[in-house]
Design an enzyme around this catalytic site. Structure first.
Site, short mmCIF file in Angstrom:
data_model
loop_
_atom_site.label_atom_id
_atom_site.label_comp_id
_atom_site.label_asym_id
_atom_site.label_seq_id
_atom_site.Cartn_x
_atom_site.Cartn_y
_atom_site.Cartn_z
N ASP A 44 -62.26 -54.79 23.61
CA ASP A 44 -60.99 -54.57 22.92
C ASP A 44 -59.92 -55.59 23.37
O ASP A 44 -59.70 -55.75 24.57
CB ASP A 44 -60.52 -53.14 23.22
CG ASP A 44 -59.40 -52.71 22.28
OD1 ASP A 44 -58.35 -53.39 22.25
OD2 ASP A 44 -59.57 -51.70 21.58
N ARG A 46 -56.91 -55.46 23.43
CA ARG A 46 -55.71 -54.90 24.08
C ARG A 46 -55.91 -54.58 25.56
O ARG A 46 -55.00 -54.05 26.21
CB ARG A 46 -55.27 -53.62 23.33
CG ARG A 46 -54.89 -53.89 21.89
CD ARG A 46 -54.83 -52.61 21.10
NE ARG A 46 -56.16 -51.99 20.96
CZ ARG A 46 -56.38 -50.84 20.31
NH1 ARG A 46 -55.39 -50.19 19.75
NH2 ARG A 46 -57.61 -50.35 20.23
N HIS A 98 -61.15 -47.38 28.15
CA HIS A 98 -59.76 -47.15 27.76
C HIS A 98 -59.67 -46.02 26.75
O HIS A 98 -60.60 -45.77 25.99
CB HIS A 98 -59.13 -48.43 27.20
CG HIS A 98 -59.76 -48.91 25.92
ND1 HIS A 98 -59.17 -48.74 24.69
CD2 HIS A 98 -60.93 -49.53 25.69
CE1 HIS A 98 -59.96 -49.26 23.76
NE2 HIS A 98 -61.04 -49.74 24.32
N CYS A 101 -60.51 -45.75 22.44
CA CYS A 101 -61.55 -46.77 22.25
C CYS A 101 -62.28 -46.56 20.91
O CYS A 101 -62.81 -45.48 20.63
CB CYS A 101 -62.56 -46.69 23.41
SG CYS A 101 -63.88 -47.92 23.29
ZN ZN Z 1 -62.85 -50.01 23.45
#
Ligand code: ZN
Length: 211
Positions: A44, A46, A98, A101
């Site tokens: 990801d 982020r 996280h 997700c």
């Molecule tokens: Zn993720």
């Protein structure tokens, strides 16, 4: 300027800034890599490992994949793990998932993502199955995925402990410690959810002799 050209321009600015602040910066990094940490995180965009932990280039060895999975047939992951543990001699391996997700969310649905993604997400469905009782009892969907994100990193820590790479380092060098963390997209805070110190005994079925 095209979007990717902006990346190259920003790179020049960054390199210039680093050199101005510290003329030896790149020279030093080019000659030594001795990170203390291996980070296994989600792909990801982020969740950038260095930025959220305030670390610099050279401090964390990084592997990322969808939903931060440790799969015992993944040659890519195992190569990174072997290099980091056996050669770089990292002291800590961190699996960092996280909240929010997409991989975790996808695994809870019955949607057919077709061959490759189905194959990958199946591993998360297995984690759900192991903890089905607890997860089925959570009615709020967001809470359910967030809890699965926590249980998933815990399970991936177990998967690390099942490898002969980790067991060998535990036996001979009493490292690395294994950590399961979950990062919050909404507040930027990392929550430690599981820890396994070097040398911890796991189900004897998975413990190798002759290491
Ligand atoms: Zn993720």
């Amino acid at each position: 300027m095209k979007s990717y050209e902006k990346l190259l321009q920003e790179n020049k600015n960054w390199a210039q800034g680093k050199t101005t602040a510290d003329p030896q910066y790149f020279d030093r990094l080019a000659h030594l890599q001795a990170p203390e940490f291996l980070w296994i995180g989600c792909s990801d965009s982020r969740v950038p490992a260095n930025e959220i932990t305030g670390t610099q280039p050279g401090e964390i060895f990084v592997h990322r994949n969808v939903a931060n999975l440790v799969i015992n047939t993944d040659v890519n992951l195992l190569s990174v793990l072997d290099y980091a543990v056996t050669h770089l001699k990292v002291k800590h391996v961190i699996v960092c998932g996280h909240y929010g997700c997409s991989g975790i969310k996808a695994a809870i649905t019955n949607y057919d993502f077709k061959a490759v993604l189905n194959m990958w997400l199946r591993n998360i469905k297995d984690v759900y199955r192991i903890h089905r009782k607890e997860l089925d009892a959570i009615t709020d969907e967001e809470q359910k995925t967030d809890r699965l994100a926590e249980l998933n990193v815990q399970e991936q820590v177990f998967n690390l402990a099942k490898t002969s790479i980790i067991q060998k380092a535990w036996k001979h060098e009493q490292r690395p410690d294994l950590h399961g963390w979950v990062y919050g997209l909404k507040d930027g805070i990392i929550k430690p959810v599981y820890e396994m110190k070097a040398g911890t005994h796991i189900d004897s079925l998975y413990e190798y002799d002759d290491l």
